[in-house]
Scaffold this motif. Structure first.
Motif, PDB file in Angstrom:
ATOM      1  N   VAL A  56      34.606  33.327  30.918  1.00 21.04           N
ATOM      2  CA  VAL A  56      35.343  33.193  32.244  1.00 21.04           C
ATOM      3  C   VAL A  56      34.331  33.090  33.315  1.00 21.04           C
ATOM      4  N   CYS A  57      34.669  32.352  34.452  1.00 14.95           N
ATOM      5  CA  CYS A  57      33.804  32.414  35.540  1.00 14.95           C
ATOM      6  C   CYS A  57      34.196  33.906  36.125  1.00 14.95           C
ATOM      7  N   LEU A  95      25.718  41.220  40.676  1.00 14.21           N
ATOM      8  CA  LEU A  95      26.612  42.285  40.171  1.00 14.21           C
ATOM      9  C   LEU A  95      27.664  42.352  41.597  1.00 14.21           C
ATOM     10  N   SER A 354      24.364  38.688  28.657  1.00 12.90           N
ATOM     11  CA  SER A 354      25.415  38.960  28.919  1.00 12.90           C
ATOM     12  C   SER A 354      26.203  37.924  29.641  1.00 12.90           C
TER      13      SER A 354
ATOM     14  N   MET B   1      27.025  43.735  27.585  1.00 11.89           N
ATOM     15  CA  MET B   1      27.261  43.067  28.886  1.00 11.89           C
ATOM     16  C   MET B   1      27.989  44.015  29.677  1.00 11.89           C
ATOM     17  N   PRO B   2      27.494  45.162  30.074  1.00 10.17           N
ATOM     18  CA  PRO B   2      28.231  46.089  31.009  1.00 10.17           C
ATOM     19  C   PRO B   2      28.565  45.480  32.221  1.00 10.17           C
ATOM     20  N   PRO B   3      27.926  44.824  32.952  1.00 15.65           N
ATOM     21  CA  PRO B   3      27.999  44.323  34.125  1.00 15.65           C
ATOM     22  C   PRO B   3      29.208  43.501  34.305  1.00 15.65           C
ATOM     23  N   PHE B   4      29.339  42.582  33.417  1.00 18.74           N
ATOM     24  CA  PHE B   4      30.281  41.731  33.651  1.00 18.74           C
ATOM     25  C   PHE B   4      31.738  41.706  32.886  1.00 18.74           C
ATOM     26  N   THR B   6      34.964  42.555  32.658  1.00 22.27           N
ATOM     27  CA  THR B   6      35.738  42.030  33.753  1.00 22.27           C
ATOM     28  C   THR B   6      37.123  43.145  33.329  1.00 22.27           C
ATOM     29  N   TYR B  11      38.827  46.938  39.305  1.00 23.32           N
ATOM     30  CA  TYR B  11      39.418  46.309  40.614  1.00 23.32           C
ATOM     31  C   TYR B  11      40.888  46.638  40.671  1.00 23.32           C
ATOM     32  N   VAL B 121      46.850  44.872  29.466  1.00 21.67           N
ATOM     33  CA  VAL B 121      45.923  44.044  29.220  1.00 21.67           C
ATOM     34  C   VAL B 121      46.561  42.676  28.637  1.00 21.67           C
ATOM     35  N   LEU B 182      40.733  34.584  37.403  1.00 20.95           N
ATOM     36  CA  LEU B 182      39.826  34.084  36.101  1.00 20.95           C
ATOM     37  C   LEU B 182      38.832  35.261  36.097  1.00 20.95           C
ATOM     38  N   GLY B 183      38.146  35.861  36.973  1.00 23.24           N
ATOM     39  CA  GLY B 183      37.295  36.759  37.011  1.00 23.24           C
ATOM     40  C   GLY B 183      37.798  38.041  36.302  1.00 23.24           C
ATOM     41  N   ALA B 185      40.544  37.913  34.070  1.00 19.49           N
ATOM     42  CA  ALA B 185      40.724  37.882  32.488  1.00 19.49           C
ATOM     43  C   ALA B 185      40.985  36.184  32.173  1.00 19.49           C
ATOM     44  N   GLY B 186      40.810  35.583  32.989  1.00 20.27           N
ATOM     45  CA  GLY B 186      40.944  33.847  32.670  1.00 20.27           C
ATOM     46  C   GLY B 186      42.232  33.573  32.266  1.00 20.27           C
ATOM     47  N   LEU B 328      34.762  44.033  48.128  1.00 22.30           N
ATOM     48  CA  LEU B 328      33.785  42.997  47.862  1.00 22.30           C
ATOM     49  C   LEU B 328      34.710  41.859  46.865  1.00 22.30           C
ATOM     50  N   GLY B 332      34.340  38.279  48.427  1.00 22.87           N
ATOM     51  CA  GLY B 332      33.486  37.555  47.553  1.00 22.87           C
ATOM     52  C   GLY B 332      31.946  37.667  47.921  1.00 22.87           C
ATOM     53  N   LEU B 367      26.753  48.299  49.574  1.00 24.45           N
ATOM     54  CA  LEU B 367      25.666  47.456  49.400  1.00 24.45           C
ATOM     55  C   LEU B 367      24.179  48.004  49.971  1.00 24.45           C
TER      56      LEU B 367
END
Lengths: 377, 967
Positions: A56-57, A95, A354, B1-4, B6, B11, B121, B182-183, B185-186, B328, B332, B367
């Motif tokens: 997904v984006c 990130l 990833s 893939m920890p950073p992404f 989702t 959030y 979920v 989408l970010g 969970a699509g 954030l 965006g 930041l």
């Protein structure tokens, strides 16, 4: 020896070469009993299946005002550099999706950009035939622009692609519209070696892309407008180790397979191909059957860490995820929600595999990540 | 893939979906908000075909009953639409609310809301529906919602319930394609959700009641609001593209708020739960964008946590406030600074202009430094955040873009310009707010706004300065500084401080001349001219050299692409433009490079000469030998050494040098060893050049094909050029080869200098001085069949194609190895460029270059040398005899005839390819005037292009027929 005589001999020699090349092609065809997909099917392997939510984006990087032409990830941290027709390089924090640097370029027509292995500097090149290096840590000048720290000039045509030699902060390979590739020493700003060119055997048209072997950084491949890809050894500049024929259009992009023994290509003929550097054989063609005559060009490709997936961006805005084993499309990012609105011009996988970043002519970059709970493949 | 990952927890992502309701108007009693029984839930009618793919199945999610302690019931139904029949949609927990603000009996059902517990979920499958239709429907809904709420305003009662509810359905559907969702969970499945509450309105719509109320929320409400937020943040995601006015963004939901405002009985809690939009909604369509306040006063607009004391970041457009967890996500990548994703592209709230570029502590914490700096930079400098020119009225006339630019880039601009009405005295430069005394003296004579009005500063003193009745304070100042003001005089005050009485010639004095005046002005807080206010003469030159901010630069930069076949003189034109329009055409470094280039060129020419000399010498020797042999047959076979001397022979020292030079040239590293060589060999070169052998070779230079025509220019100056202290002149640079073609591409920015004295006559001229042009010269090499980079130039305003007229008898080897006429090769390149899709509909200017050479050559070589010009039969017969006399002016020379003929050839070719007109200009590359004229012609074409849009279609068609007939 008169000029006319020389010309005759040249014509005769060219004919011989072409005849030999044709024979080589025939021989290869006769030896080629199967391709990867055929073999995989015979071993009853099944294709990777992807749910639509698996990829997904998750970020949209907005900030460019022109078409994005190129992007690159840092090997370490999650940062991306992107180059766009608005004449800027932007360094992103993937990130937070924020910009950390926006570098205004002296020449707006930039075609390529790359992150150095340490992530301390970025390189870019374009129509000005110069590869420019920017040190991200250097102080801004009075206009708030980052000064160029090095100019690698010497190419006689546009710089189409550049890549740092892995783990070597001062080595860089560029490809150019002058039919050559060059290995540079950044500290001195001089060429170490020139691959191809007038008197050497190499490409006979603009070189569009290079990719350095990740496991053996002495080897790299280049793809060119002459519809071939060449394998080079940086120690032997005089001639290509091997030339790979097969494509019927300009080879826009080349990328080494993660194991370093194969590489993939993407071309204007709408196909991606997989070649083996040891045998010189073409292993597989990745081609989506299309009814209409207008075949979308492949603009950029990337492999997943395992090599099982091949991401390919097309000029019509599609981005297919191919199963490299079975040569089937498992997903089209272009049809997902939130996809780009224009041609996908570049894509790249983060170092840990990833996330995938795509850059498009709609001026945005998007980061795609696995949304499901699947293990990374 | 920890950073992404989702993860929702990160959030607190919430998702809401709704489905378009476009069925028939609801016939049954709308929202019967009686305590809901599951069986009685109104079943949503037909799902709209437009927005959903045909594969959808529509699982119905059972609503949950949320009892309300106050006896209000929320009735809601959720209907999820699984998007893909192959996969199961399973929202594991869906929270529904019943809302019933059943004060009035009017109730309506809004199909608009869906809530999903943020912690659950949910695995949704995506539908293959395209976003497109959603956008459309969204726009539709928003605009209709606008009407709708208008109606509400008037009636105060909602009657057309069904209608509205449908629209709401629309809008909520469009929300589903959000980057946020989408970010997370699509998800693309939609949940239809109906909300019922009563509608009754007050006229106090606009007040933002939420601000004045404090109330805690129970969690249920929180959730429902969170849901709204996510809805909302999504909904305007596509607005920036669809350029709707900000007013249209009003979602229909804001009436729900209004209703609550009216009924004081409604508790705060209700208000907040229902209140979805805090659009300040006035009927005169004020352009303010307001966020949707759903949470309690002071909470984050996205997660509804926190209170007003917690730290928050504010959107500079809509005033939405976000806590550090949400900022954030809500903003965006902040391409225009601190704006919600939905507000990108909208003009900022003017009251926040002062805060632009001033960072909050929160961002600094979230930041890193670099990121914050970038955000602040773009916030200040991006185009969308600039002051809109129509907000500034000068002398009761709103400014245009150009006028604002003039005002802001003048030498002495009004600082911190805020929207408002100003008066500006063009003669003296006095500047002030309308109805007030002057506040500043800015640069005079700026062409902005209308003429000043007598009552501009609302004075009542009967004393006038430059046609403006001055205020009492000013009069006091005049009196104190000793100006005679008896009899209500009318003064003319000039920018240098001199003043005179109207109708009189003599200057009465200098206002700012006395030291006392400035003191008085300071006391009365009146402006005095700043030190920098210069005479306008200096100012003119400033405009050209001033650095303009990026956003301005992009707006006013016109790009011209200069292409041409090799040797067509593009580089000469490029260099000429540099010399013409740049005060410093070449920097010291550039000059140094050019010098080296010229010198190495000369070495190259010398090398060619030496090579020629060897050939000539050999030939001569063979000849000699033949003669020799014919005369005496040498028995020993040795010819006498003395006989080897020919006029092409050189001494041994020079022989060594020439051998060395030739060797380096052959090995191709002349340029690398070159700089050192100059110093060493400069005297030798002099000797060499003066050597009779070289001179003899030079005289036979026409036989040396390799030697370019410009070589003789430099060779004749070889001795001066090769000195180490040589400084190339402009002419040298123009003649030099390879100065610009070192790189594939060169570009120069310039602006046309104003023709000095009569510049201020034409108002349009002043705007021109702001326009900057960029001449981009690309090398023809590489413009091959599959040229990939030409598409990078799609934003150029015009293509200037350069053809060397004198090429018509030249031949070169083309890519296929066959010998082709250079003019034909030029034509092929021209066809290729014209046909290139990038330059579709673009104007072309053809420059026929090297006219001087051509004129000379045409007398010697017939034009028919080139196949393309085979039918050139000039009717010169009877004039030809006359042309010898040189006295008849009205008969055009052969050169002119031929050039016109070539121009027509190209025009025909162009119009056959595109059906449009080709502009042609005749140029002598070495003469600055002709290049200047050609580039000014290009400017006129660009200007005409802009103005053409202003003409009505019919006028344009007349024009175009004229063009075609004139060809």
């Amino acid at each position: 020896m008169s000029v006319a005589e020389l010309k005759d001999r040249h014509v005769a020699a060219t004919e011989t070469v072409n005849a030999l090349r044709e024979r080589l092609k025939q021989k290869r065809l006769s030896l080629l009993d199967t391709d990867v997909a055929g073999y995989a099917i015979s071993k009853s392997r099944t294709s990777v299946s992807f749910g639509p939510t698996d990829l997904v984006c998750c970020r949209t990087l907005q900030g460019h005002t022109g078409k994005v032409y190129s992007l690159d990830w840092t090997p370490e941290k999650n940062r991306i550099v992107s180059a766009s027709q608005d004449g800027r390089l932007i360094v992103w924090n993937a990130l937070t999706s924020q910009k950390t640097h926006a570098i205004k370029l002296p020449c707006a027509w930039v075609m390529t950009c790359a992150f150095s292995p340490s992530g301390q500097s970025v390189a870019c090149g374009g129509l000005d035939s110069v590869c420019s290096i920017f040190n991200l840590n250097s102080p801004m000048d009075k206009d708030g622009n980052l000064p160029m720290s090095k100019m690698l000039s010497g190419h006689k045509g546009y710089v189409s692609s550049c890549q740092y030699v892995p783990d070597e902060e001062t080595r860089l390979i560029t490809s150019s519209g002058d039919h050559t590739c060059v290995l540079w020493d950044i500290t001195t700003g001089l060429r170490i070696s020139l691959f191809g060119g007038e008197f050497q055997s190499g490409h006979t048209a603009d070189v569009l892309s290079v990719s350095i072997n990740g496991s053996n950084s002495r080897m790299f491949v280049s793809g060119s407008c002459d519809a071939t890809a060449c394998l080079w050894d940086t120690r032997v500049a005089s001639r290509a180790v091997r030339t790979f024929h097969g494509h019927e259009g300009d080879v826009n992009t080349v990328k080494f397979f993660p194991d370093g023994n194969r590489f993939g290509t993407g071309s204007d003929d709408g196909t991606c191909r997989l070649f083996d550097i040891r045998t010189g054989h073409q292993l597989q063609v990745y081609h989506q059957q299309n009814n209409d005559n207008d075949v979308p060009h492949v603009t950029s490709i990337a492999f997943s860490i395992s090599g099982r997936l091949l991401f390919a961006g097309y000029s019509n805005g599609d981005c297919y995820v191919w199963d490299t084993l079975l040569a089937t499309v498992v997903l089209n990012l272009g049809s997902l929600q939130n996809s780009h609105e224009a041609r996908i011009s570049c894509l790249g996988l983060s170092a840990d595999g990833s996330a995938l970043c795509t850059g498009s002519w709609d001026a945005n970059l998007k980061i795609w990540a696995f949304g499901g709970h699947r293990t990374v493949i | 893939m920890p950073p992404f990952e989702t993860s929702d927890a990160d959030y607190g992502a919430e998702f809401s979906f709704a489905v378009e309701y476009s069925g028939p108007p609801v016939t049954y009693d709308l929202p019967c908000a009686v305590p809901i029984k599951v069986e009685r839930i109104p079943v949503a009618a037909a799902v709209a075909q437009v927005s959903l793919s045909d594969k959808l199945s529509l699982p119905v999610v059972q609503p949950l009953l949320a009892p309300d302690p106050r006896g209000k019931k929320f009735s809601k139904e959720l209907k999820t639409l699984g998007s893909d029949s192959s996969t199961l949609v399973s929202p594991t927990s869906v929270i529904a609310f019943d809302r019933n603000n059943g004060r009035d009996c009017k109730e309506l059902e809004l199909v608009s809301e869906a809530t999903v517990s943020p912690t659950s979920v949910i695995a949704f499958e995506e539908g293959n529906t395209s976003n497109r239709c959603y956008f459309r429907s969204d726009e539709l809904s928003s605009s209709r919602a606008l009407e709708f709420s208008n109606g509400q305003y008037a009636s105060g009662e909602l009657c057309d319930v069904a209608n509205s509810s449908r629209e709401f359905g629309f809008s909520s559907i469009s929300h589903e394609h959000s980057p946020e969702l989408l970010g997370g969970a699509g998800i693309s499945s939609t949940i239809e959700f109906s909300d019922s509450f009563d509608k009754s309105l007050t006229s106090s719509l606009a007040s933002r009641v939420s601000c004045s109320q404090k109330e805690s929320l129970d969690t249920n409400n929180d959730l429902s609001q969170a849901d709204w937020v996510s809805n909302e943040s999504v909904s305007s995601f596509d607005y920036p593209s669809s350029q709707v006015s900000s007013m249209k963004v009003v979602d229909g939901n804001n009436e729900s708020k209004c209703e609550l405002i009216r009924t004081p009985v409604v508790t705060f809690r209700d208000f907040e739960s229902v209140d979805a939009f805090d659009e300040e909604y006035t009927q005169d369509a004020s352009e303010k964008r307001m966020p949707q306040v759903k949470g309690k006063k002071g909470s984050c607009y996205r997660c509804f946590m926190g209170n007003r004391f917690s730290e928050k970041e504010v959107c500079i457009v809509c005033d939405a406030k976000y806590c550090s967890n949400c900022v954030l996500r809500a903003m965006g990548s902040m391409p225009e600074g601190r704006k919600c994703v939905t507000c990108i592209g909208f003009p900022i709230d003017e009251s926040k202009r002062g805060n632009l570029g001033k960072c909050s502590r929160m961002l600094k914490r979230l930041l890193n430094d670099l990121e914050v700096r970038q955000i602040m930079r773009t916030e200040k400098l991006c185009d969308a955040n600039q002051l809109p020119p129509e907000y500034i009225c000068v002398n009761a006339q709103p400014l245009s873009h150009e006028e604002l630019i003039i005002l802001q880039t003048c030498a002495n601009p009004p600082e911190k310009l805020k929207p408002g009405k100003y008066w500006y005295d063009k003669v003296s430069g006095l500047w002030g707010k309308e109805g007030q005394k002057p506040s500043k003296i800015i640069s005079p004579h700026l062409n902005v706004g209308g003429p000043i009005k007598p009552d501009a500063s609302n004075g009542n003193t009967q004393v006038f300065i430059n046609g403006r009745e001055i205020t009492k304070v000013e009069l006091r100042m005049l009196q104190l500084s000793g100006v005679q003001c008896a009899g209500n005089p009318h003064f003319w005050l000039h920018d240098d401080g001199s003043y005179q009485e109207e109708g009189q010639k003599n200057t009465r004095g200098y206002l700012w001349g006395k030291a006392g005046t400035k003191l008085v002005c300071a006391l009365l807080s009146l402006p005095v001219p700043s030190k920098f206010s210069n005479s306008c003469g200096e100012q003119g030159s400033n405009i050209v050299n001033r650095t303009v901010p990026d956003y301005l630069q992009q707006r006013i930069l016109q790009k011209l692409l200069l292409v041409g076949y090799n040797g067509s003189g593009t580089s000469t034109i490029f260099k000429q433009a540099k010399i013409l329009y740049n005060e410093v055409p070449f920097s010291a470094e550039e000059r140094e490079n050019i010098k080296l280039k010229i010198q190495s060129n000369v070495y190259g020419y010398l090398g060619i000469l030496l090579e020629g000399r060897e050939i000539f010498e050999e030939e001569e020797l063979i000849d000699l030998k033949k003669k020799h042999c014919s005369r005496i047959i040498d028995p020993s076979g040795n010819t006498g050494n003395n006989d080897d001397k020919t006029i092409y022979s050189v001494g041994p020292r020079l022989k060594v040098f020439s051998d060395w030079l030739l060797k380096t040239m052959v090995s191709g590293n002349l340029e690398t060893i070159f700089p050192a060589a100059t110093r060493e060999y400069a005297p030798l070169v002099e000797e060499l050049w003066n050597d009779p052998a070289i001179q003899a070779t030079y005289n036979r230079r026409s036989e040396l094909e390799m030697l370019p025509t410009v070589a003789s220019y430099f060779l004749e100056r070889a001795i001066t050029v090769l000195r180490t202290d040589y400084e190339p002149s402009n002419l040298d640079i123009l003649n030099a080869e390879g100065v610009t073609s070192l790189n594939g591409l060169a570009c120069v920015d310039f602006s046309f200098p104003q023709s000095a004295p009569d510049a201020d006559i034409d108002a349009a001229d002043q705007h021109d001085s702001l326009l900057r042009y960029q001449l981009i010269r690309v090398h023809a090499r590489g413009l091959g069949e599959n040229c990939k980079w030409l598409e990078m130039f799609e934003d150029v305003g015009m293509v200037i194609f350069c053809v060397a007229l004198s090429d018509y008898d030249q031949f070169s080897v083309d890519g296929n190895g066959s010998i082709t006429n250079k003019m034909v090769q030029s034509r092929q390149l021209f066809e290729f460029i014209v046909n290139h899709s990038t330059f579709d509909q673009m104007d072309f200017l053809l420059i026929l270059n090297k006219f001087d050479l051509f004129e000379e050559k045409i007398e010697r070589v017939p034009l028919t040398q080139c196949d393309w010009f085979h039918d050139f039969h000039p009717v010169l017969g009877r004039h030809h005899s006359n042309s010898n006399s040189n006295s008849i002016n009205n008969s055009p020379s052969l050169g002119h005839l031929a050039s016109h003929y070539i121009a027509v050839k190209f025009k025909r070719l162009y119009s056959s390819l595109t059906g449009r007109k080709l502009y042609v200009s005749l140029v002598k590359g070495l003469e600055p005037d002709t290049v200047d004229a050609a580039l000014k012609y290009a400017r006129e074409i660009l200007k005409w292009d802009e103005e053409r849009a202003n003409f009505s279609l019919s006028e344009y068609s007349i024009y175009s027929t004229e063009v075609s007939s004139s060809q």
